[in-house]
Design a protein around this motif. Sequence first.
Motif, PDB file in Angstrom:
ATOM      1  N   ARG A   1       0.826  -1.211   0.000  1.00 36.79           N
ATOM      2  CA  ARG A   1       0.000   0.000   0.000  1.00 36.79           C
ATOM      3  C   ARG A   1       0.856   1.256   0.000  1.00 36.79           C
ATOM      4  O   ARG A   1       0.580   2.212  -0.745  1.00 36.79           O
TER       5      ARG A   1
ATOM      6  N   ARG B   1      -5.720   1.844  -1.675  1.00 39.96           N
ATOM      7  CA  ARG B   1      -6.455   0.592  -1.497  1.00 39.96           C
ATOM      8  C   ARG B   1      -7.307   0.278  -2.734  1.00 39.96           C
ATOM      9  O   ARG B   1      -7.428  -0.876  -3.143  1.00 39.96           O
ATOM     10  N   GLU B   2      -7.885   1.290  -3.326  1.00 35.43           N
ATOM     11  CA  GLU B   2      -8.677   1.097  -4.544  1.00 35.43           C
ATOM     12  C   GLU B   2      -7.820   0.562  -5.684  1.00 35.43           C
ATOM     13  O   GLU B   2      -8.252  -0.318  -6.442  1.00 35.43           O
TER      14      GLU B   2
ATOM     15  N   GLU C   1      -6.959  -3.036  -5.174  1.00 37.69           N
ATOM     16  CA  GLU C   1      -8.128  -3.843  -5.507  1.00 37.69           C
ATOM     17  C   GLU C   1      -8.292  -3.940  -7.024  1.00 37.69           C
ATOM     18  O   GLU C   1      -8.653  -5.003  -7.558  1.00 37.69           O
TER      19      GLU C   1
ATOM     20  N   ALA D   1      -6.420  -6.867  -3.291  1.00 42.27           N
ATOM     21  CA  ALA D   1      -7.121  -6.156  -2.219  1.00 42.27           C
ATOM     22  C   ALA D   1      -6.617  -6.551  -0.829  1.00 42.27           C
ATOM     23  O   ALA D   1      -6.586  -5.722   0.087  1.00 42.27           O
TER      24      ALA D   1
END
Length: 253
Positions: free
Chosen positions: A86, A108-109, A112, A117
């Motif tokens: 991240r 985080r998006e 994913e 994720a």
Amino acid sequence: MTLEVGDPAAPVTVLSGVDLDVRGGELLTLVGPGGCGKSTIFALVAGLVRPTRGQVLIDGVPVTGPALERGVVVQQHGLFPWRSARANVEFGLEARGVHGGERDRRARELLELVGLAGAGECYPYELPLADRQLVALARSLAFDPGVLLLDEPFAGLEARDRARLGTELVRVWRKTGKTVLLITHDLGEAVRLGRRVAVMTAAPGRIREIVDVGPPGETPRARPAACGRRQVWSLLRCEVAAARERRVAAAHG
């Protein structure tokens, strides 16, 4: 577009007369015999080197050096080992001035988006090589580039991992609408992932032909892709033979 390297008194022409038009929003793959200048084209578009003659244009604007509008993913992922997955993605967001909770949310998006994720708190050494490449892809996307450049990003991976990453790339491309130039030595990969495949000649490299092989991601057994594969293979076979003949001629003076 021509690029010469080496001693100015005796330069070596790497590319000559290259004419390549990548359409906005397409995923185009580039293949060619070894030493034809595929990675040099990547370096030119990335702004890492400049052509001796000619120019590289993106939306009509000359490329004069590296820029955040061009995302880059190469074989060596270049992740920061002291940052989690991240935090590595957040690096790209930091460069864009995104702060605080928005940066965390966006990172985080993006993880994913590339299918990772649950891997945000893992460090690079904890992830398999294929997942590290996906983190590198997410980090590149964090800069929100208009053009994504990939130079052999799946090289060194097992066939299963190459197929998985190729599928993820096509999915990301479809969702983001980015313009993608993928350089690969794998014929099957080029045909499966690209809507069009640009085939280069033996050095000094130029674009011999661009073959439309159908929608990206379709199985090579699908009829349009199968026809395109045969055409691309035929072109490559000729160029590999030409490269071999030139090497033999050079070796015998």
